[in-house]
Motif scaffolding. Structure first.
Motif, short mmCIF file in Angstrom:
data_model
loop_
_atom_site.label_atom_id
_atom_site.label_comp_id
_atom_site.label_asym_id
_atom_site.label_seq_id
_atom_site.Cartn_x
_atom_site.Cartn_y
_atom_site.Cartn_z
N LEU A 133 141.75 -31.46 -84.66
CA LEU A 133 140.75 -30.46 -84.99
C LEU A 133 139.53 -31.05 -85.70
N VAL A 134 139.77 -31.78 -86.79
CA VAL A 134 138.65 -32.31 -87.58
C VAL A 134 137.84 -33.31 -86.76
N ARG A 135 138.53 -34.21 -86.06
CA ARG A 135 137.83 -35.19 -85.24
C ARG A 135 137.01 -34.51 -84.15
N ASP A 136 137.58 -33.49 -83.51
CA ASP A 136 136.86 -32.79 -82.44
C ASP A 136 135.59 -32.13 -82.96
N ILE A 137 135.67 -31.54 -84.14
CA ILE A 137 134.48 -30.90 -84.73
C ILE A 137 133.42 -31.95 -85.05
N ILE A 138 133.84 -33.04 -85.67
CA ILE A 138 132.89 -34.10 -86.05
C ILE A 138 132.22 -34.70 -84.82
N VAL A 139 133.01 -35.03 -83.81
CA VAL A 139 132.45 -35.63 -82.59
C VAL A 139 131.51 -34.65 -81.90
N ALA A 140 131.89 -33.38 -81.82
CA ALA A 140 131.05 -32.39 -81.16
C ALA A 140 129.70 -32.25 -81.86
N VAL A 141 129.72 -32.18 -83.18
CA VAL A 141 128.48 -32.01 -83.94
C VAL A 141 127.62 -33.28 -83.85
N VAL A 142 128.24 -34.43 -84.02
CA VAL A 142 127.49 -35.69 -83.97
C VAL A 142 126.86 -35.89 -82.59
N LEU A 143 127.63 -35.66 -81.52
CA LEU A 143 127.07 -35.81 -80.17
C LEU A 143 125.92 -34.85 -79.93
N ALA A 144 126.09 -33.59 -80.33
CA ALA A 144 125.03 -32.61 -80.12
C ALA A 144 123.77 -33.01 -80.88
N VAL A 145 123.91 -33.46 -82.12
CA VAL A 145 122.75 -33.86 -82.92
C VAL A 145 122.08 -35.11 -82.34
N VAL A 146 122.87 -36.10 -81.96
CA VAL A 146 122.31 -37.34 -81.42
C VAL A 146 121.55 -37.07 -80.12
N VAL A 147 122.13 -36.29 -79.24
CA VAL A 147 121.45 -35.97 -77.98
C VAL A 147 120.20 -35.14 -78.24
N TYR A 148 120.29 -34.20 -79.17
CA TYR A 148 119.12 -33.39 -79.53
C TYR A 148 117.97 -34.27 -80.04
N ILE A 149 118.29 -35.19 -80.94
CA ILE A 149 117.26 -36.08 -81.48
C ILE A 149 116.70 -36.99 -80.38
N ALA A 150 117.58 -37.50 -79.53
CA ALA A 150 117.12 -38.37 -78.44
C ALA A 150 116.14 -37.64 -77.53
N PHE A 151 116.44 -36.41 -77.19
CA PHE A 151 115.57 -35.65 -76.30
C PHE A 151 114.28 -35.23 -76.98
N THR A 152 114.39 -34.68 -78.19
CA THR A 152 113.20 -34.13 -78.82
C THR A 152 112.30 -35.18 -79.44
N GLN A 153 112.86 -36.22 -80.02
CA GLN A 153 112.06 -37.22 -80.71
C GLN A 153 111.64 -38.38 -79.82
N PHE A 154 112.55 -38.87 -78.99
CA PHE A 154 112.25 -40.06 -78.19
C PHE A 154 111.70 -39.73 -76.81
N LEU A 155 112.19 -38.66 -76.20
CA LEU A 155 111.73 -38.30 -74.87
C LEU A 155 110.68 -37.18 -74.91
N ASP A 156 110.44 -36.62 -76.09
CA ASP A 156 109.45 -35.55 -76.28
C ASP A 156 109.73 -34.36 -75.36
N ILE A 157 111.01 -33.98 -75.28
CA ILE A 157 111.43 -32.83 -74.47
C ILE A 157 111.90 -31.74 -75.42
N SER A 158 111.32 -30.54 -75.29
CA SER A 158 111.77 -29.46 -76.16
C SER A 158 113.02 -28.83 -75.61
N LEU A 159 113.92 -28.52 -76.52
CA LEU A 159 115.17 -27.87 -76.18
C LEU A 159 115.23 -26.52 -76.86
N PRO A 160 116.01 -25.59 -76.34
CA PRO A 160 116.07 -24.25 -76.94
C PRO A 160 116.47 -24.29 -78.43
N GLU A 161 115.70 -23.59 -79.25
CA GLU A 161 115.95 -23.58 -80.69
C GLU A 161 117.09 -22.64 -81.07
#
Length: 166
Positions: A133-161
């Protein structure tokens, strides 16, 4: 073999064949969807063509990978045995993950990319058998944040807020 054992063996074979059929149908749906999206990628107008900095490159890369993985899944389904094995996978996983992806498509705009993606990753991990449970939550949040930052900051792609306003 007794009549009960024979009936159980036949029922198991029917279940395996149904599971195999569901995997094949799910794979065909994935191939059609990925092929459709791949064709759609070429409608993205870019003065740079397939330049990695252009807007077409990343969607092309993702949809091509999706198509290849879908084709591999289809081949696996077609080559899978028609008789029961002790390690045979259930039909539940591919159907549940497909339903999750469909639900994600409807929730990503109202909930926002980060929240919807973290939920998708967490629930998909649970559906696929993870019980950490704890690992799944941590991995899910970290992956979502990393991908969000990669798209919005590095690729300049807006994602739904969504509800978080990020």
């Amino acid at each position: 073999m007794s009549a009960t054992e024979e009936t159980t063996a036949k029922a198991s074979d029917v279940e395996v064949e149904a599971s195999r059929l569901v995997r094949i149908v799910a794979a065909i749906v994935l191939v059609v969807l990925s092929g459709t999206f791949l064709v759609g990628v070429f409608d993205i107008r870019s003065p740079k063509g397939l330049d990695p900095a252009g807007p077409r490159f990343f969607p092309l890369l993702v949809t091509a990978a999706w198509l290849l993985l879908s084709l591999g899944y289809l081949v696996e389904g077609l080559r899978s045995p028609r008789t029961a094995k002790s390690s045979d996978r259930s039909w539940f996983e591919p159907v549940a993950v497909s339903a999750l992806l469909l639900l994600y498509a409807f929730l990503v705009v109202p909930l926002g990319y980060m929240l919807a993606t973290a939920l998708l990753f967490f629930v998909a991990a649970r559906v696929l058998g993870s019980r950490q449970l704890v690992r799944d939550i941590i991995v899910a949040v970290v992956l979502a944040v990393v991908v969000y930052i990669a798209f919005t900051q590095f690729l300049d792609i807006s994602l739904p807020e969504g509800v978080l306003g990020l």
